[in-house]
Design a protein around this motif. Structure first.
Motif, mmCIF file in Angstrom:
data_model
loop_
_atom_site.group_PDB
_atom_site.id
_atom_site.type_symbol
_atom_site.label_atom_id
_atom_site.label_comp_id
_atom_site.label_asym_id
_atom_site.label_seq_id
_atom_site.Cartn_x
_atom_site.Cartn_y
_atom_site.Cartn_z
ATOM 1 N N UNK A 34 -13.149 -0.481 23.627
ATOM 2 C CA UNK A 34 -14.186 -1.208 22.892
ATOM 3 C C UNK A 34 -15.160 -0.278 22.177
ATOM 4 N N UNK A 35 -15.300 0.960 22.646
ATOM 5 C CA UNK A 35 -16.253 1.903 22.071
ATOM 6 C C UNK A 35 -15.645 2.531 20.816
ATOM 7 N N UNK A 36 -16.425 2.560 19.727
ATOM 8 C CA UNK A 36 -15.942 3.139 18.467
ATOM 9 C C UNK A 36 -16.524 4.513 18.197
ATOM 10 N N UNK A 37 -17.634 4.882 18.869
ATOM 11 C CA UNK A 37 -18.244 6.189 18.676
ATOM 12 C C UNK A 37 -18.962 6.590 19.956
ATOM 13 N N UNK A 38 -19.136 7.909 20.123
ATOM 14 C CA UNK A 38 -19.710 8.448 21.350
ATOM 15 C C UNK A 38 -20.931 9.287 20.988
ATOM 16 N N UNK A 39 -22.018 9.080 21.721
ATOM 17 C CA UNK A 39 -23.234 9.853 21.485
ATOM 18 C C UNK A 39 -23.290 11.041 22.432
ATOM 19 N N UNK A 40 -23.745 12.178 21.928
ATOM 20 C CA UNK A 40 -23.914 13.372 22.758
ATOM 21 C C UNK A 40 -24.846 14.326 22.043
ATOM 22 N N UNK A 41 -25.543 15.139 22.815
ATOM 23 C CA UNK A 41 -26.436 16.119 22.223
ATOM 24 C C UNK A 41 -26.731 17.288 23.140
ATOM 25 N N UNK A 42 -27.024 17.008 24.406
ATOM 26 C CA UNK A 42 -27.389 18.072 25.338
ATOM 27 C C UNK A 42 -26.263 19.080 25.535
ATOM 28 N N UNK A 43 -25.036 18.638 25.331
ATOM 29 C CA UNK A 43 -23.899 19.528 25.498
ATOM 30 C C UNK A 43 -23.811 20.627 24.458
ATOM 31 N N UNK A 44 -24.680 20.590 23.454
ATOM 32 C CA UNK A 44 -24.709 21.671 22.464
ATOM 33 C C UNK A 44 -25.500 22.862 22.974
ATOM 34 N N UNK A 45 -26.669 22.608 23.555
ATOM 35 C CA UNK A 45 -27.491 23.690 24.109
ATOM 36 C C UNK A 45 -27.118 24.023 25.552
ATOM 37 N N UNK A 55 -12.453 10.180 18.743
ATOM 38 C CA UNK A 55 -13.523 9.262 18.354
ATOM 39 C C UNK A 55 -14.709 10.063 17.825
ATOM 40 N N UNK A 56 -15.380 9.548 16.782
ATOM 41 C CA UNK A 56 -16.488 10.308 16.199
ATOM 42 C C UNK A 56 -17.652 10.438 17.167
ATOM 43 N N UNK A 57 -18.323 11.590 17.078
ATOM 44 C CA UNK A 57 -19.497 11.874 17.892
ATOM 45 C C UNK A 57 -20.755 11.704 17.063
ATOM 46 N N UNK A 58 -21.696 10.951 17.595
ATOM 47 C CA UNK A 58 -23.007 10.822 16.970
ATOM 48 C C UNK A 58 -23.953 11.761 17.715
ATOM 49 N N UNK A 59 -24.554 12.712 17.006
ATOM 50 C CA UNK A 59 -25.360 13.733 17.670
ATOM 51 C C UNK A 59 -26.752 13.200 17.965
ATOM 52 N N UNK A 60 -27.198 13.366 19.205
ATOM 53 C CA UNK A 60 -28.512 12.895 19.647
ATOM 54 C C UNK A 60 -29.567 13.914 19.241
ATOM 55 N N UNK A 61 -30.419 13.528 18.318
ATOM 56 C CA UNK A 61 -31.370 14.484 17.754
ATOM 57 C C UNK A 61 -32.415 14.942 18.763
ATOM 58 N N UNK A 62 -32.764 14.099 19.744
ATOM 59 C CA UNK A 62 -33.783 14.511 20.706
ATOM 60 C C UNK A 62 -33.316 15.709 21.519
ATOM 61 N N UNK A 113 -22.537 13.931 29.600
ATOM 62 C CA UNK A 113 -21.817 13.947 30.867
ATOM 63 C C UNK A 113 -20.679 12.967 30.969
ATOM 64 N N UNK A 114 -20.588 12.016 30.038
ATOM 65 C CA UNK A 114 -19.567 10.975 30.161
ATOM 66 C C UNK A 114 -18.713 10.841 28.902
ATOM 67 N N UNK A 115 -18.686 11.860 28.059
ATOM 68 C CA UNK A 115 -18.005 11.749 26.764
ATOM 69 C C UNK A 115 -16.558 11.318 26.921
ATOM 70 N N UNK A 116 -15.804 12.013 27.750
ATOM 71 C CA UNK A 116 -14.374 11.721 27.835
ATOM 72 C C UNK A 116 -14.109 10.342 28.436
ATOM 73 N N UNK A 117 -14.977 9.901 29.348
ATOM 74 C CA UNK A 117 -14.791 8.582 29.955
ATOM 75 C C UNK A 117 -15.143 7.478 28.963
ATOM 76 N N UNK A 118 -16.240 7.672 28.233
ATOM 77 C CA UNK A 118 -16.638 6.678 27.244
ATOM 78 C C UNK A 118 -15.599 6.559 26.140
ATOM 79 N N UNK A 119 -15.100 7.708 25.678
ATOM 80 C CA UNK A 119 -14.121 7.701 24.592
ATOM 81 C C UNK A 119 -12.844 6.963 24.989
ATOM 82 N N UNK A 120 -12.551 6.933 26.275
ATOM 83 C CA UNK A 120 -11.328 6.262 26.735
ATOM 84 C C UNK A 120 -11.452 4.747 26.717
ATOM 85 N N UNK A 121 -12.671 4.221 26.583
ATOM 86 C CA UNK A 121 -12.878 2.777 26.542
ATOM 87 C C UNK A 121 -12.539 2.250 25.151
#
Length: 393
Positions: free
Chosen positions: A254-265, A48-55, A244-252
């Motif tokens: 109904x969800x078409x995309x997953x947001x994440x950002x802190x996992x980069x730094x 599933x595509x990841x949308x990067x959290x800019x904050x 913290x919940x990427x893999x769990x959210x992606x398994x749902x």
């Protein structure tokens, strides 16, 4: 963290070599760690595509680096002014994660077809729609809208709450009712739903009960999406997630995309997970300026607490060399920070002490430049948002 003492010592030597020509204070991003963390987020998203959290990044050069990687698509922004700035800079898909009261920003959005096509705003209250309409100043562009479902758990009749206080939309019925209002209101187009698991995304999964709470959120997400699709079947996306919940959210489903950002730094707040182990990629260095006595040195500055409930976990962590700690009656200071421990006796005036910050992108509010390190060389120096003169909050 699972790095050995030898690994940490090697990292310290590498960072010291890379920045030997630079005076501290300074901030760096280890590109090898950054790219490895990005690849791990993609793996956990399961296609599933990841949308990067800019904050969580707050640096355009690194946002562009991530968006050029397979598996990432779109930005989740945090203010309307930032959203418009990113869209003007060429980012074609910006989801504003929080409602805004920026009237001038809405006027610009409603008056520019390119911006209106690139930016989606967050709504959870009819009053926000009225504010947008009152701000248009003659602009007739259709405003793309996303609705946010509150995913906090309320127990014992609401007396116990688990999670952040976000949207007033607490149920699928609440969400569907606002979706009908948006659909009936000229000048708006409902394109998305967000259900951000704030109560699990930034909480270690070793915390008892986290898995059960996460499952309850998944069930509510699915029901909410069904309710909105019955009103607006043309929805473009359903967003959920957090590092913290990427893999769990992606398994749902109904969800078409997953947001994440802190996992980069991978700041220090993300050390308490069993489901993934990131590599600290963003660090800052402060110089030793005093040696007050045996077992103690003083570095310049360092008092960079993170937002949230005040506590020791919100403070930067003396990281390299290992074994340094704060003086309990002082902690990290505004202009100087005493550090205790045996490694202090091996530090000389001018040496660097490396710290990890607590929350991801907030580091970039303290520094105008990030030095990008590959191996033991600085390969580039790029501006943060602050370095570009942009302080959105």
């Amino acid at each position: 963290m699972f790095d050995t003492f030898a690994d940490l010592a090697a990292d310290r030597a590498r960072y010291d070599r890379a920045t030997a020509h630079l005076d501290a204070p300074l901030a760096l991003v280890d590109l090898d760690a950054f790219d490895a963390n990005a690849a791990d987020l993609v793996r956990r998203a399961g296609g599933k595509p990841l949308r990067v959290a800019s904050k969580s990044v707050r640096c355009r050069a690194l946002l562009e680096r991530v968006l050029a990687m397979d598996g990432f698509s779109g930005v989740m922004s945090y203010t309307l002014a930032e959203s418009l700035w990113l869209a003007r800079s060429g980012v074609p898909d910006v989801l504003l994660a929080y409602p805004s009261a920026d009237r001038a920003g809405y006027a610009e959005l409603a008056g520019d077809a390119k911006l209106a096509g690139a930016v989606t705003v967050m709504v959870d209250d009819p009053a926000q729609l009225a504010l947008i309409d009152a701000s248009r100043e003659g602009g007739r562009e259709e405003i793309r809208v996303c609705l946010e479902l509150d995913t906090s758990l309320r127990l014992l009749g609401g007396r116990v709450r688990i999670g952040a206080r976000r949207s007033p939309l607490h149920s699928p019925a609440d969400l569907a009712e606002l979706a009908r209002l948006v659909q009936r209101r000229p000048g708006f187009r409902l394109v998305g739903v967000m259900a951000y698991e704030a109560h699990v995304a930034g909480v270690g999964d070793a915390v008892p009960g986290a898995a059960l709470r996460s499952r309850a959120v998944r069930l509510m997400q699915a029901a909410a999406v069904r309710a909105v699709r019955s009103v607006a079947p043309e929805l473009e996306f359903v967003n959920g997630g957090g590092t913290g919940s990427v893999q769990h959210t992606a398994a749902e489903e109904a969800v078409t995309e997953v947001a994440a950002g802190s996992g980069l730094y991978v700041p220090r707040l993300f050390d308490n997970y069993t489901s993934f182990t990131g590599r600290p990629a963003a660090l800052f260095a402060m110089p030793v300026v005093r040696r007050p006595g045996v077992g103690v040195v003083t570095v310049l500055g360092g008092g960079y607490p993170a937002s949230g409930v005040a506590g020791p976990d919100r403070l930067p962590q003396p990281y390299l060399p290992t074994g340094l700690r704060y003086a309990p009656q002082e902690g990290p200071g505004e202009v100087q920070t005493p550090l205790l421990g045996q490694p202090a006796d091996d530090l000389l005036i001018g040496d660097k002490v490396w710290f990890r910050h607590a929350k991801s992108g907030e580091l970039c509010e303290r520094f105008d430049t990030l030095h990008l390190v590959a191996g033991d060389r600085v390969v580039d120096a790029v501006p943060t948002y602050r370095g570009e003169g942009m302080t959105f909050l």
